[in-house]
Design a protein around this motif. Structure first.
Motif, short mmCIF file in Angstrom:
data_model
loop_
_atom_site.label_atom_id
_atom_site.label_comp_id
_atom_site.label_asym_id
_atom_site.label_seq_id
_atom_site.Cartn_x
_atom_site.Cartn_y
_atom_site.Cartn_z
N TYR A 319 6.95 16.90 23.45
CA TYR A 319 7.27 17.37 22.10
C TYR A 319 7.59 16.19 21.18
O TYR A 319 7.18 16.16 20.02
N TYR A 321 6.41 13.16 21.52
CA TYR A 321 5.11 12.53 21.24
C TYR A 321 4.36 13.31 20.15
O TYR A 321 3.73 12.73 19.26
N PHE A 322 4.38 14.64 20.25
CA PHE A 322 3.67 15.46 19.26
C PHE A 322 4.22 15.19 17.86
O PHE A 322 3.46 15.00 16.91
N ASN A 323 5.53 15.18 17.73
CA ASN A 323 6.13 14.94 16.41
C ASN A 323 5.77 13.56 15.88
O ASN A 323 5.53 13.38 14.68
N LEU A 325 2.98 11.93 16.62
CA LEU A 325 1.57 12.01 16.22
C LEU A 325 1.45 12.68 14.85
O LEU A 325 0.73 12.20 13.97
N LEU B 7 10.60 8.14 17.20
CA LEU B 7 10.17 8.62 18.53
C LEU B 7 11.17 8.19 19.61
O LEU B 7 11.53 8.98 20.48
N GLU B 10 14.14 10.45 19.17
CA GLU B 10 13.93 11.87 19.48
C GLU B 10 13.80 12.10 20.98
O GLU B 10 14.31 13.09 21.51
N LEU B 14 16.30 14.84 22.46
CA LEU B 14 15.78 16.10 22.99
C LEU B 14 15.97 16.22 24.49
O LEU B 14 16.24 17.29 25.00
N THR B 208 7.94 5.87 25.95
CA THR B 208 7.92 5.94 24.48
C THR B 208 8.42 4.63 23.85
O THR B 208 8.16 4.37 22.69
N TYR B 321 -1.06 10.55 25.38
CA TYR B 321 -0.14 10.23 24.28
C TYR B 321 0.35 8.78 24.41
O TYR B 321 0.47 8.06 23.42
N PHE B 324 -2.23 6.38 23.29
CA PHE B 324 -2.33 6.43 21.83
C PHE B 324 -1.20 5.61 21.20
O PHE B 324 -1.44 4.75 20.33
#
Lengths: 351, 351
Positions: A319, A321-323, A325, B7, B10, B14, B208, B321, B324
């Motif tokens: 999640y 990573y999605f944010n 991106l 990132l 987060e 999270l 990350t 991810y 990327f």
């Protein structure tokens, strides 16, 4: 953009496959298999022979069984002119106080509660009215409005419950006809989608493809039903409220195809969406954060019936990573490519 | 950079926590718990009372037991001047044919095979030589060189094997003393790291945080042992070969701290690494793709002994991810910030 396109490719090459198909299982997985092979990698699958023991599979094909069992139930019904709730449709600029001639808005259905037998009658006789009825409400309606049907199926999907370590947060029932269609969107839930009668046709895009959806803020509007005319009219919310929504409609009419393709090249020129049809007795595992578009085919009685089980998702590194991106998206391609108005040949109401 | 720093935050807020600590379990998890709560979210944990039934926990503290059991075994030993294999050290430019005065290279140990009793003697008597010996080889050595010890522990970690759906790809034994240290790197495996004697001190950074490691290509070199002098000399590989490696050394000496902090601000000014000490009888789950730096404390006999089980990782959406994210890194901050040479006050050989 080059790195983002590499991400779309790599997610497919490593994990999701390049065929555009969704993996199929002949029988339910064990909780460990489900968690390891699908939930953890965030990968969809269709499970056959998943609900063989549900009496719903036979009894719900019978209108009289449903109306008898739900004779005293009041249920929520979504009314739209064309079967599309939560869709982008043109709204006169007067409504929004802007100077452009025709802007797109995010249109919600008119929701009314009515006795179930009346609702079913509207669904199976779509030509009797100037609107399309879809019995649904994504507020755990199966366990409230439809509780009389509880003995006919399961309160949860046992192998999913064990894998995910919790009971469903919401269980929703959907009874519609061939006209109902759900536009591209994503949910923050792990979704087990069980078709009981008829068929559901899904288009799926992984969260890594978020740019291809051209998510944009649209002014909220809702349909309002007039007893006098029997028609629905669209009204902008006042004060204005904005809803971020996917701009892409995957099935443009022949006349508007060129316009749509030039507006949304990342969608139309990128990898094909994953496609699957889920039949009665099958369950689709629709992973959290996947974009999905849904159409349906009716059974012999003109209805498509499904139950979906929403389980809480984990807000973990995927999640985050999605944010990340999506935040890249906003700065680079978002503002330049998003359409603000609809051209005259738009087919958003009719495709 | 702003999005990348968001990132880092987060992922911690999270899922990983902001304390800098690693979650601890009092006993082994069930396979489902392990998969759901740690492997799927790519989150480390330390499990206590994980290997209570291993006779290794008592018998391996006894040098005579080990030398007796492995009396005829030949084992691989890594020799370095200071305990650091696979580390960045200055190399004279003559060796590389470059014009700068002192460049960093990626220095591999001199690896020799010798009878186990001789190896153990080198490890527990570090002052007897001009080099540091570390009995290890990451080629499944526990199941080959050390097969005589197999009855003392388990061939795999049962709950991890069931969760991950496969047996370990490699099982490695590590016997070293307090001088051995492993520089920051990551592995493409799910790692179950069981300490049998002494303690291991880990610094961990999630994937990350990849930018904070300042990964850069360094010319490969290796130590070579001279029988005549009893010393190790460093030789560049010819033809030159380049190895991408983390530039950050987390414990700079007081004299070089300022230089290191200004060279690697993303590491030193960002969130603290996750820190944990793994004691005899405990297992660290070190998730795939996490950066880790390892130091160790010896038992009463001067040795630290551990076994790690490498299980294949899933190359799924998380891995896509990561790639990327790393590709973004290369283009924006990578080339500007990477050091190519080491200043004179570098402490990379002595910190």
């Amino acid at each position: 953009m080059e790195e983002i396109e590499a991400l779309w490719r790599e997610a497919r090459e490593l994990s999701l496959g390049n065929s555009g198909g969704v993996e199929r299982l002949d029988s339910p997985p064990t909780p460990l298999q489900f968690l390891r092979d699908f939930v953890s990698p965030n990968k969809p699958c269709v499970i056959s022979n998943a609900t063989l023991h549900w009496t719903a599979l036979s009894s719900w094909s019978d209108d009289s069984y449903l109306t008898r069992t739900l004779s005293s139930a009041h249920v929520s019904v979504h009314l739209t002119p064309n079967g599309r709730a939560d869709a982008l449709v043109p709204l006169n600029s007067d409504e929004l106080g802007s100077s452009s001639s025709s802007s797109l808005c995010f249109a919600s259905a008119h929701v009314i509660r009515m006795p179930f037998p009346e609702a079913l009658n509207l669904i199976v006789n779509p030509n009797s009215t100037k609107y399309v009825a879809y019995a649904q409400q994504q507020n755990d309606c199966f366990r409230s409005e439809y509780s009389a049907l509880a003995p006919d199926c399961e309160a949860h999907i046992p192998w999913a419950t064990e894998a995910l370590g919790c009971l469903p947060e919401a269980v929703n029932l959907w009874i519609g006809n061939h006209l109902s269609e759900t536009s591209f969107h994503k949910d923050h839930y792990e979704n087990l989608y069980a078709v009981v009668s008829g068929e559901k046709h899904f288009l799926l895009l992984p969260p890594t493809d978020v740019h291809r959806m051209y998510i944009c803020d649209y002014p909220a509007a809702h349909y309002s039903y007039s007893q006098d005319t029997g028609e629905l009219t669209l009204e902008a919310e006042k004060p204005a409220r904005y809803v971020p929504w996917c701009s892409v409609s995957p099935y443009p009419s022949p006349e508007t195809k060129d316009t749509q393709m030039s507006k949304f090249p990342l969608y139309f020129n990128g990898p094909k969406p994953f496609e699957c049809t889920v039949k009665a007795g099958e369950i689709l595992y629709l992973p959290s954060m996947w974009f999905h578009h849904v159409r349906q085919s009716p059974d012999a009685g003109g209805r498509t019936i499904a139950i979906n089980y929403w389980y809480d998702m984990q807000f973990d590194i995927k999640y985050a990573y999605f944010n990340f991106l999506q935040s890249i998206h906003c700065q680079s391609t978002h503002s330049r490519t998003l359409p603000e108005t609809v051209s005259e040949d738009s087919d958003l109401e009719s495709d």
